[in-house]
Scaffold this motif. Structure first.
Motif, mmCIF file in Angstrom:
data_model
loop_
_atom_site.group_PDB
_atom_site.id
_atom_site.type_symbol
_atom_site.label_atom_id
_atom_site.label_comp_id
_atom_site.label_asym_id
_atom_site.label_seq_id
_atom_site.Cartn_x
_atom_site.Cartn_y
_atom_site.Cartn_z
ATOM 1 N N SER A 66 10.865 1.564 -0.586
ATOM 2 C CA SER A 66 11.232 2.909 -1.043
ATOM 3 C C SER A 66 10.846 3.144 -2.505
ATOM 4 O O SER A 66 10.743 4.291 -2.952
ATOM 5 C CB SER A 66 12.739 3.129 -0.882
ATOM 6 O OG SER A 66 13.448 2.306 -1.807
ATOM 7 N N LEU A 69 7.942 5.267 -2.887
ATOM 8 C CA LEU A 69 8.174 6.682 -2.579
ATOM 9 C C LEU A 69 8.873 7.394 -3.738
ATOM 10 O O LEU A 69 8.520 8.523 -4.088
ATOM 11 C CB LEU A 69 8.983 6.807 -1.277
ATOM 12 C CG LEU A 69 8.317 6.124 -0.067
ATOM 13 C CD1 LEU A 69 9.227 6.170 1.152
ATOM 14 C CD2 LEU A 69 6.970 6.781 0.248
ATOM 15 N N SER A 72 6.325 7.872 -6.386
ATOM 16 C CA SER A 72 5.423 8.984 -6.048
ATOM 17 C C SER A 72 6.068 10.324 -6.382
ATOM 18 O O SER A 72 5.416 11.225 -6.915
ATOM 19 C CB SER A 72 5.086 8.978 -4.554
ATOM 20 O OG SER A 72 4.502 7.765 -4.208
ATOM 21 N N VAL A 139 10.721 12.608 1.432
ATOM 22 C CA VAL A 139 10.213 11.560 2.341
ATOM 23 C C VAL A 139 9.946 12.151 3.734
ATOM 24 O O VAL A 139 8.919 11.863 4.361
ATOM 25 C CB VAL A 139 11.208 10.369 2.432
ATOM 26 C CG1 VAL A 139 10.747 9.346 3.449
ATOM 27 C CG2 VAL A 139 11.385 9.712 1.060
ATOM 28 N N LEU A 142 6.741 14.088 3.616
ATOM 29 C CA LEU A 142 5.606 13.167 3.529
ATOM 30 C C LEU A 142 5.305 12.545 4.894
ATOM 31 O O LEU A 142 4.162 12.370 5.294
ATOM 32 C CB LEU A 142 6.010 12.071 2.534
ATOM 33 C CG LEU A 142 4.981 11.221 1.857
ATOM 34 C CD1 LEU A 142 3.923 12.091 1.221
ATOM 35 C CD2 LEU A 142 5.684 10.392 0.773
ATOM 36 N N THR A 205 3.866 7.561 6.801
ATOM 37 C CA THR A 205 4.313 8.066 5.498
ATOM 38 C C THR A 205 3.352 7.641 4.389
ATOM 39 O O THR A 205 3.080 8.390 3.451
ATOM 40 C CB THR A 205 5.725 7.520 5.189
ATOM 41 O OG1 THR A 205 6.583 7.884 6.254
ATOM 42 C CG2 THR A 205 6.267 8.094 3.890
#
Ligand code: GLU
Length: 304
Positions: A66, A69, A72, A139, A142, A205
């Motif tokens: 995670s 993510l 990002s 998330v 994505l 993802t």
């Protein structure tokens, strides 16, 4: 054309017969009960063809995966100014080590070790109206999958035993590199780590990292420059103190988590996720690493 499906089938068969499967991460009590006989793998190529084998549809706790993510999301929101608060060098240390943080005046070595991810979490807590909900929505977008969710039991379990993360957050706070209060930031961090996803969802993802920042629906999440930076960080910092070994054996950027998941990718070609909960002594999935070594050896596809 490479027959990915046959290769994945052979990998899953080898994994099913493996005797030495590693050890579960028992320091998060809720993870300690998972069956070590699970193994899943899913690969999506740049043409969006999907291949899978084993328990690829079973959800598990993605934990440190995670961190890519949350990184990002932060990069998309504030861009390069992130690097004033977190460095980009590999640490050569386990994910939860604190000594470097003290030596380097509260600036974490990189965003993929715990102190770095906690700073990223702090920034998201400052920027987002409803941090947990907004991150989850990011998330889901994505992944193009509304069923993805936090595992509240895992988050609660880590809250009770996350002493080192409390120590890291307090240390960051003492150096002035944590704006919000420790409990709020860690509540967010434990939730992001508790995201429950399967190999299929993870590979899908992470598709944007092979597709220059665009998800499967072609929506732009990151610039090509940002993707280059995140992929570089995955290569140099994605596997705790075993990033060198992963580059040596597998030859792809990637990220692992103590739930036993690994995502790895070859830009412009494919993204693959594996799950096998038993870990090696560096905290990386034992069979996941072997599976990915076999994949890049058999296909002769790696960044090298
Ligand atoms: N939530 C875990 C921790 O902070 C993540 C560790 C990992 O997957 O590396 O200890």
């Amino acid at each position: 054309m490479i027959d990915f499906q046959s290769i994945l089938n052979a990998i899953a068969k080898t994994a099913a017969n493996a005797d030495d499967r590693g050890l579960i991460a028992g320091y998060i009590p809720e993870l300690a009960t998972i069956d070590t006989y699970k193994f899943g793998i899913h690969l999506i190529d740049i043409e969006q063809r999907n291949f899978s084998a084993g328990d690829s549809d079973e959800r598990f706790s993605i934990q440190s995966i995670s961190k890519v993510l949350s990184l990002s999301m932060v990069l998309g929101l504030i861009g390069e100014s992130l690097w004033e608060r977190v460095n980009v060098e590999p640490s050569g240390d386990p994910f939860n080590h604190l000594s470097l943080l003290e030596m380097e005046n509260g600036v974490p070595r990189n965003p993929l070790i715990n102190p770095g991810a906690i700073v990223v979490a702090d920034i998201l807590v400052s920027l987002l109206d409803n941090p947990k909900e907004d991150f989850l929505a990011f998330v889901r977008k994505l992944a193009n999958d509304r069923t993805i969710n936090f595992d509240k039991k895992v988050a609660a379990s880590e809250k009770v035993t996350g002493f080192r993360n409390y120590a890291a957050a307090n240390l960051l706070k003492s150096y002035g590199n944590l704006v919000n209060d420790v409990d709020t930031v860690l509540d967010f961090y434990f939730h992001q780590c508790s995201l429950s996803m399967n190999c299929n969802q993870l590979a899908n993802t992470f598709f944007m990292f092979i597709n220059q920042g665009k998800c499967r629906k072609n929506n732009i999440f990151l610039t090509t420059g940002q993707v280059k930076r995140i992929n570089a960080l995955m290569l140099t910092c994605g596997f705790y103190d075993e990033a060198g070994e992963f580059a040596f054996e597998v030859g792809l950027p990637g990220k692992s988590g103590v739930g036993g998941g690994i995502v790895a990718l070859l830009p412009n070609r494919f993204c693959v996720a594996t799950w096998s909960p038993g870990l090696n002594d560096k905290g990386n999935s034992k069979l996941g690493m072997l599976a990915l070594e076999k994949l890049t050896t058999e296909t002769e596809l790696s960044i090298f």
